[in-house]
Design an enzyme around this catalytic site. Sequence first.
Site, PDB file in Angstrom:
ATOM      1  N   GLU A 209      69.320  34.543  28.368  1.00 51.82           N
ATOM      2  CA  GLU A 209      69.927  33.176  28.381  1.00 51.82           C
ATOM      3  C   GLU A 209      69.904  32.813  29.767  1.00 51.82           C
ATOM      4  O   GLU A 209      70.929  31.942  30.473  1.00 51.82           O
ATOM      5  CB  GLU A 209      71.340  33.186  27.696  1.00 51.82           C
ATOM      6  CG  GLU A 209      71.626  33.408  26.503  1.00 51.82           C
ATOM      7  CD  GLU A 209      72.950  33.632  26.011  1.00 51.82           C
ATOM      8  OE1 GLU A 209      73.692  33.173  26.782  1.00 51.82           O
ATOM      9  OE2 GLU A 209      73.121  34.099  24.947  1.00 51.82           O
ATOM     10  N   GLU A 318      69.214  38.131  17.050  1.00 54.14           N
ATOM     11  CA  GLU A 318      70.709  38.124  16.768  1.00 54.14           C
ATOM     12  C   GLU A 318      70.572  37.091  15.677  1.00 54.14           C
ATOM     13  O   GLU A 318      71.326  35.921  15.721  1.00 54.14           O
ATOM     14  CB  GLU A 318      71.333  37.334  17.798  1.00 54.14           C
ATOM     15  CG  GLU A 318      71.079  38.366  19.131  1.00 54.14           C
ATOM     16  CD  GLU A 318      71.959  37.856  20.358  1.00 54.14           C
ATOM     17  OE1 GLU A 318      72.995  37.084  20.129  1.00 54.14           O
ATOM     18  OE2 GLU A 318      71.474  38.167  21.453  1.00 54.14           O
TER      19      GLU A 318
END
Length: 405
Positions: A209, A318
């Site tokens: 991220e 995810e």
Amino acid sequence: MKRKPSAWIAVLLVVAMAFSGCTKKGADPTPTPVPTEEITPTPTEEPTPTPDPKSEWDDKFLKDRYDGVFKIGVALSSQTIRNVKAMEIVKNEFNSFTFGNEMKAENLLDQAATLAGYPDTNTEPVLKFIGIQNGLTFAMNNGYGVRGHTLCWYSQTPAWFFTEDYKAGSPLCSREVMLARLESYIRQVMEYCQTNYPGVIYAWDVVNEAVDPQTGDENYIRKGKNLWYETIGPDFIQYAFEYARKYSDGTADLYYNDYNCYEKTDWILKALAPIKEAGNIDGIGMQCHLSTGDNIQNHVYKVAKKFSDAGYKVEITELDITVTDSGYADKMQSMKYKLVFQYMEQAKLNGEIDIDSVTIWGLSDTDSWRSSQKPVLYKSAGSQFERKPAWYGAMQDPSIDAFEW
């Protein structure tokens, strides 16, 4: 003695009525019974019970359905790993897993030991691995692959790790010291896993991220609340991959991992370009935290194809799909899961996307970080686990529709 005429008349009337069978006007005559033939009922067979439509799936599992296509993973916590019933499900359904939190820096860094050894630990922080030993041992003993998640992330890395003396509130350390700490951290984590659990880790999320249009710099590299950026600069991403390649034994691929990739596809590719040119990255992990309102073709398939066309391997790292409270929630969720797996399987088989694994982010809704929105394939109550319609979608049950609108 003679009877009176009226008395004789009365007697004659009674006798006449008895012989004539007269009844009162309007009354139904009593029917004469007619003998009838006794009817014996024909014996019939017991009705055949309608089979449970789910029974044919009882001995089918996700990892077998996609055997030879890609790995099927799940996010696990140390608590789930200790749950015997849960791990029975895991053993049947999956052949890969990711630690939900246990492999993040806040759980591996040992502040007390690091402080006790300071200043000798200035560029050599002390780590503790007890929290991941059970999971890695399970994986090694049962032939599971593990995604190493994650080596460098702005979140869940404690602020004290970035200060001069490893104490919260102290001044931040220099770029040179922080680069040394980053290298030491990556080396220690990778060498521990490679030495003690050889071949178990098949992919590392080296950086997580780091691209963010809202808080990023002019190149969308995450700047706000990112102490890696603040101490090192935007090139912390490149250094992290350089160190990971340096200490890798070559048995695991190196990934960049991010959410909402459909919103920042081009910026991710731009940030990774120098890393790819240096040969220090293998793939891109797409988190895919979705909802039933998302278009799977646009949010998943097209993005994965663009990454693959740029020369990257792809993993869905995810996956979860949240629902809203409506009468069609389960149906919608099952359709969306079917679309994800349908798109990815066909793209892999057609040679469009080089995808290695799909990981569901949690075993049951109770375990999920978005539990109130019921985003994964199982629901649980106590020690009991039950497949949801979403599971049948992931298995591509033909009775489940799969279309976009």
